[in-house]
Scaffold this motif. Sequence first.
Motif, PDB file in Angstrom:
ATOM      1  N   MET A 262       0.798  -1.222   0.000  1.00 42.39           N
ATOM      2  CA  MET A 262       0.000   0.000   0.000  1.00 42.39           C
ATOM      3  C   MET A 262       0.835   1.278   0.000  1.00 42.39           C
ATOM      4  N   SER A 263       2.144   1.156  -0.151  1.00 53.44           N
ATOM      5  CA  SER A 263       2.998   2.342  -0.269  1.00 53.44           C
ATOM      6  C   SER A 263       4.233   1.970  -1.080  1.00 53.44           C
ATOM      7  N   GLY A 264       4.956   2.981  -1.512  1.00 51.44           N
ATOM      8  CA  GLY A 264       6.143   2.727  -2.317  1.00 51.44           C
ATOM      9  C   GLY A 264       5.804   2.466  -3.770  1.00 51.44           C
ATOM     10  N   SER A 265       6.722   1.833  -4.496  1.00 44.90           N
ATOM     11  CA  SER A 265       6.515   1.562  -5.912  1.00 44.90           C
ATOM     12  C   SER A 265       5.302   0.651  -6.108  1.00 44.90           C
ATOM     13  N   VAL A 266       4.596   0.859  -7.220  1.00 43.96           N
ATOM     14  CA  VAL A 266       3.403   0.050  -7.515  1.00 43.96           C
ATOM     15  C   VAL A 266       3.828  -1.208  -8.249  1.00 43.96           C
ATOM     16  N   GLU A 267       3.529  -2.349  -7.647  1.00 40.70           N
ATOM     17  CA  GLU A 267       3.815  -3.651  -8.239  1.00 40.70           C
ATOM     18  C   GLU A 267       2.555  -4.504  -8.153  1.00 40.70           C
ATOM     19  N   TYR A 268       2.432  -5.439  -9.093  1.00 38.33           N
ATOM     20  CA  TYR A 268       1.245  -6.278  -9.145  1.00 38.33           C
ATOM     21  C   TYR A 268       1.635  -7.761  -9.169  1.00 38.33           C
ATOM     22  N   VAL A 269       0.842  -8.582  -8.493  1.00 39.31           N
ATOM     23  CA  VAL A 269       0.988 -10.026  -8.614  1.00 39.31           C
ATOM     24  C   VAL A 269       0.749 -10.423 -10.074  1.00 39.31           C
ATOM     25  N   ALA A 270       1.595 -11.283 -10.596  1.00 40.10           N
ATOM     26  CA  ALA A 270       1.397 -11.801 -11.949  1.00 40.10           C
ATOM     27  C   ALA A 270       0.470 -13.017 -11.860  1.00 40.10           C
ATOM     28  N   PHE A 271      -0.732 -12.872 -12.399  1.00 45.67           N
ATOM     29  CA  PHE A 271      -1.734 -13.927 -12.284  1.00 45.67           C
ATOM     30  C   PHE A 271      -1.473 -15.046 -13.292  1.00 45.67           C
ATOM     31  N   PRO A 272      -1.826 -16.284 -12.935  1.00 46.14           N
ATOM     32  CA  PRO A 272      -1.774 -17.386 -13.893  1.00 46.14           C
ATOM     33  C   PRO A 272      -3.061 -17.461 -14.697  1.00 46.14           C
ATOM     34  N   ASP A 273      -3.036 -18.248 -15.741  1.00 49.89           N
ATOM     35  CA  ASP A 273      -4.258 -18.590 -16.470  1.00 49.89           C
ATOM     36  C   ASP A 273      -5.185 -19.345 -15.520  1.00 49.89           C
ATOM     37  N   ALA A 274      -6.492 -19.181 -15.689  1.00 50.91           N
ATOM     38  CA  ALA A 274      -7.457 -19.854 -14.808  1.00 50.91           C
ATOM     39  C   ALA A 274      -7.304 -21.370 -14.859  1.00 50.91           C
TER      40      ALA A 274
END
Length: 454
Positions: A262-274
């Motif tokens: 919730m702070s610092g650089s914005v990073e996202y979890v890399a989701f797998p195919d369903a």
Amino acid sequence: MSQFIYGNKPETVIRASARSRARRVNHVLLGSILKVVSTEGDWLEVDSLGKGDSGWVHKDDVRSTPILKTFFVDVGQGDGAIVESPEGIMLVDGGPNSNLFKFMKRRYRRILRSGQQLEIKAMVVSHPDYDHYNGLTAILKDSRFKVGTIYHNGIIRYDDDNLPSGTEFDLGKLRRKNVNGISRPVLTETFDTLSQAKTLVDGGHLAPAFRRFWQAALDAKQDGHLGKAKRITIRDENLPGYAQDDDDKLFVSVLGPLPTKMSGSVEYVAFPDAHDIADADPRPSSSHTRNGHSIVLKLKFGQHTILLGGDLNIPAQQHLMEHYGSDNPFRVDVAKACHHGSSDFHVEFLKKILPQVNIFSSGDNKSFDHPMADAVGAVARHTRGSHPLLFSTELARATSGSKTHYGLINLRSNGDVLVMAQMKEQHKNKADIWDSFTVPWPGKFAKEIKESES
């Protein structure tokens, strides 16, 4: 100075003269703008401004202030919505083609022909997929449209055949990181501002359509008809300029995307195919990552709420449900079905939304066949009310001869009354061209059934 008023009934009746029993010459939807020509007692002579015949309305059937109007435009296989409110105009996605652009030129033709610029307060790109942002490029290129801010999720689209050195994923750099106690691949490369977009454009590695979009944005900024760009996540909580929780204001909450911190650089979890979510260490999927981190907006106007969820998929919906836990911000009155009605949905997420109205935005791209039969059945089942409503831009489309009349789904709310409508395919009665439904909808023959049972 001209006086303008707004219809304040689900369908405001315009009559041939200033009498309650006078012939009906037109019906206009809730919130439609009318120009006052003259008055006679409790009646107002109005110009319908091209929306059918003009005539007389009773003063009790109109209001002096604008309402919430949302247009789900038939952009084919994609999403494109226009949100009009007292705060201004907001665009949420633009489809893959020129349909939204054409609709806007037609809807706002009086402003554009007068030489004025049409002000667009917010342009939201839910995620960097062609069928969501490409149609917005033409709007950015047209100096008659003045855009305040482009909101985006910060995910980059590189050209698969021309990736930057050291990058193996078309969305940018991935790193293994600990997220809530679990080692997961994380997308660490995102961007925010127009200056950062320029660096990416100048780098020469962006996917062609994505590069054209941001080049159009940079040109619009230089030409003075774009303010700025801003990455938006749940850290922002609300869309800037839409944070006054008042009955006569549009309040917009940001429910996604969800960064890893919730702070610092914005990073996202890399989701797998369903298909791979049950694997011990599933491989990251580009499509599921960019779709799954769609900007998710919840609109609130008076008593009514709307959910715009982009292209959320099963891994993303699980991710959001885990984050919000027992809290449920997703319950709304109206929901645009995620990902055009893909089979990639989580039933528990649908149960959290549980709207009274569902809207599918889809087209004729047979490689997808959206909306899928299971998606249609599931959203219909997990909808509130004995007569739930389901709309489709594709089903609202009609043809006459060789001409295509593209579908348009209308949402109107004055804070107390909510109306959904689509145009009749045959206008046998020119004074009533809409199939409209108040929400909650009791059923077309509710009165007759009640009378037959009494």
